[in-house]
Design a protein around this motif. Structure first.
Motif, PDB file in Angstrom:
ATOM      1  N   ARG A 120       0.856  -1.198   0.000  1.00 16.55           N
ATOM      2  CA  ARG A 120       0.000   0.000   0.000  1.00 16.55           C
ATOM      3  C   ARG A 120       0.883   1.236   0.000  1.00 16.55           C
ATOM      4  NH1 ARG A 120      -5.494  -1.292  -0.664  1.00 16.55           N
ATOM      5  NH2 ARG A 120      -6.111  -2.955   0.763  1.00 16.55           N
ATOM      6  N   ALA A 121       0.315   2.368  -0.447  1.00 14.14           N
ATOM      7  CA  ALA A 121       1.003   3.651  -0.308  1.00 14.14           C
ATOM      8  C   ALA A 121       1.172   3.952   1.181  1.00 14.14           C
ATOM      9  CB  ALA A 121       0.205   4.753  -0.978  1.00 14.14           C
ATOM     10  N   ARG A 122       2.346   4.523   1.530  1.00 13.83           N
ATOM     11  CA  ARG A 122       2.586   4.828   2.942  1.00 13.83           C
ATOM     12  C   ARG A 122       1.731   6.003   3.415  1.00 13.83           C
ATOM     13  NH1 ARG A 122       6.251   8.309   5.384  1.00 13.83           N
ATOM     14  NH2 ARG A 122       6.013   7.937   7.607  1.00 13.83           N
ATOM     15  N   SER A 123       1.449   6.932   2.527  1.00 12.95           N
ATOM     16  CA  SER A 123       0.588   8.051   2.931  1.00 12.95           C
ATOM     17  C   SER A 123      -0.385   8.431   1.812  1.00 12.95           C
ATOM     18  CB  SER A 123       1.421   9.246   3.386  1.00 12.95           C
ATOM     19  OG  SER A 123       2.290   9.657   2.367  1.00 12.95           O
ATOM     20  N   VAL A 124      -1.493   9.006   2.229  1.00 12.31           N
ATOM     21  CA  VAL A 124      -2.582   9.332   1.301  1.00 12.31           C
ATOM     22  C   VAL A 124      -3.261  10.634   1.710  1.00 12.31           C
ATOM     23  CG1 VAL A 124      -3.110   6.901   0.824  1.00 12.31           C
ATOM     24  CG2 VAL A 124      -4.368   8.090   2.640  1.00 12.31           C
ATOM     25  N   ARG A 125      -4.003  11.182   0.748  1.00 11.09           N
ATOM     26  CA  ARG A 125      -4.887  12.311   1.015  1.00 11.09           C
ATOM     27  C   ARG A 125      -6.281  11.880   0.583  1.00 11.09           C
ATOM     28  NH1 ARG A 125      -4.216  18.126   0.516  1.00 11.09           N
ATOM     29  NH2 ARG A 125      -6.112  19.040  -0.366  1.00 11.09           N
ATOM     30  N   VAL A 126      -7.267  12.138   1.430  1.00  8.92           N
ATOM     31  CA  VAL A 126      -8.649  11.772   1.123  1.00  8.92           C
ATOM     32  C   VAL A 126      -9.528  13.013   1.233  1.00  8.92           C
ATOM     33  CG1 VAL A 126     -10.658  10.409   1.818  1.00  8.92           C
ATOM     34  CG2 VAL A 126      -8.365   9.390   1.927  1.00  8.92           C
ATOM     35  N   GLU A 127     -10.256  13.301   0.169  1.00  9.63           N
ATOM     36  CA  GLU A 127     -11.261  14.351   0.224  1.00  9.63           C
ATOM     37  C   GLU A 127     -12.624  13.682   0.229  1.00  9.63           C
ATOM     38  OE1 GLU A 127     -10.270  17.967  -2.198  1.00  9.63           O
ATOM     39  OE2 GLU A 127      -8.669  16.603  -2.798  1.00  9.63           O
ATOM     40  N   CYS A 128     -13.428  13.997   1.240  1.00  6.88           N
ATOM     41  CA  CYS A 128     -14.700  13.282   1.394  1.00  6.88           C
ATOM     42  C   CYS A 128     -15.706  14.179   2.124  1.00  6.88           C
ATOM     43  CB  CYS A 128     -14.470  11.988   2.186  1.00  6.88           C
ATOM     44  SG  CYS A 128     -13.889  12.241   3.873  1.00  6.88           S
ATOM     45  N   LEU A 129     -16.862  13.620   2.380  1.00  4.02           N
ATOM     46  CA  LEU A 129     -17.848  14.279   3.240  1.00  4.02           C
ATOM     47  C   LEU A 129     -17.881  13.530   4.569  1.00  4.02           C
ATOM     48  CD1 LEU A 129     -20.763  14.805   0.671  1.00  4.02           C
ATOM     49  CD2 LEU A 129     -18.915  16.400   1.291  1.00  4.02           C
ATOM     50  N   ASP A 130     -18.198  14.244   5.645  1.00  3.91           N
ATOM     51  CA  ASP A 130     -18.296  13.590   6.951  1.00  3.91           C
ATOM     52  C   ASP A 130     -19.752  13.176   7.222  1.00  3.91           C
ATOM     53  OD1 ASP A 130     -19.685  15.833   7.795  1.00  3.91           O
ATOM     54  OD2 ASP A 130     -18.069  16.605   9.063  1.00  3.91           O
ATOM     55  N   HIS A 131     -20.036  12.764   8.456  1.00  2.00           N
ATOM     56  CA  HIS A 131     -21.363  12.239   8.799  1.00  2.00           C
ATOM     57  C   HIS A 131     -22.467  13.287   8.713  1.00  2.00           C
ATOM     58  CE1 HIS A 131     -19.895  14.045  12.467  1.00  2.00           C
ATOM     59  NE2 HIS A 131     -21.126  14.028  12.965  1.00  2.00           N
ATOM     60  N   ARG A 132     -22.065  14.589   8.633  1.00  2.00           N
ATOM     61  CA  ARG A 132     -23.068  15.647   8.473  1.00  2.00           C
ATOM     62  C   ARG A 132     -23.156  16.136   7.037  1.00  2.00           C
ATOM     63  NH1 ARG A 132     -20.939  17.811  13.549  1.00  2.00           N
ATOM     64  NH2 ARG A 132     -22.461  17.431  15.198  1.00  2.00           N
ATOM     65  N   GLY A 133     -22.316  15.525   6.171  1.00  2.00           N
ATOM     66  CA  GLY A 133     -22.310  15.954   4.769  1.00  2.00           C
ATOM     67  C   GLY A 133     -21.401  17.143   4.516  1.00  2.00           C
ATOM     68  N   GLU A 134     -20.536  17.440   5.519  1.00  2.29           N
ATOM     69  CA  GLU A 134     -19.608  18.562   5.371  1.00  2.29           C
ATOM     70  C   GLU A 134     -18.298  18.073   4.753  1.00  2.29           C
ATOM     71  OE1 GLU A 134     -20.614  21.533   5.924  1.00  2.29           O
ATOM     72  OE2 GLU A 134     -22.445  21.048   7.036  1.00  2.29           O
TER      73      GLU A 134
END
Ligand code: ZN
Length: 195
Positions: A120-134
């Motif tokens: 696996r890649a040692r580090s990553v960036r994730v852009e997502c929404l949280d549990h409130r949709g933010e």
């Protein structure tokens, strides 16, 4: 909730994205609570919606300190494994860091009783929404980065056997009997996984 096992086509589908309105609905909020309990019961450090039969872009993650309280410090240090508090990722976009890949044994609640070494890649960036949709941006490295890659793979119809060094594939009994106490470098040498 029942966790589906490999062979179920839902694990091979790409989940659909959720709208902010859907995320804030009672239905999805109840689903998050139920998935959290299912993850604790398993126990596991992540659970993706396809694993409970729902083809949507949602996963829950938590790596509790108690899961590793018996692990030797060197084991945790090598894996860069630190506790991660409970959170939800929705509609994630994953970016792998350039460069270093790290290989460790990994398991999956949808492949009960098996394990394998997965690069696996040692580090990553994730852009997502949280549990409130933010919107939320996560920068992660080490074991947390591995969990994110594993769960986001589930949301896109991929399981670890698609990425594993297949010569390392083992039952967990076999792993405990023959491989558990060996370093990954030694496993690599003994199994010659790149041949
Ligand atoms: Zn999994």
């Amino acid at each position: 909730m029942k966790i589906v096992q490999v062979g179920d086509p839902v694990l091979r589908q790409t989940g659909r994205t959720l709208t902010k309105e859907e995320i804030r609905s009672r239905e999805i909020q109840d689903l998050i609570a139920a998935m959290r309990e299912t993850m604790y019961d398993a126990p596991g450090v992540g659970l993706a919606a396809p694993q409970i039969g729902l083809s949507i872009q949602l996963a829950v993650i938590e790596d509790k300190p108690e899961y590793v309280k018996e692990a030797p410090p060197g084991f945790l240090k090598e894996r860069e494994r630190k506790p991660v508090t409970f959170h939800v990722i929705i509609n994630p976009k994953l970016t792998l860091s350039e460069g270093e890949r790290v290989s460790f044994y990994e398991g999956c609640l949808s492949l009960t009783g098996f394990t394998a070494v997965v690069p696996r890649a040692r580090s990553v960036r994730v852009e997502c929404l949280d549990h409130r949709g933010e919107p939320r941006t996560i920068e992660a490295s080490g074991w947390y980065a591995r969990i994110l890659q594993h769960e986001i793979d589930h949301l896109n119809g991929t399981v670890y056997i698609d990425r594993m060094h297949s010569r390392t594939f083992s039952t967990t009994d076999g792993f405990n009997a023959f491989w558990k106490d060996k370093s990954v470098a030694e496993v690599k040498r003994l199994l010659d996984w790149e041949r």
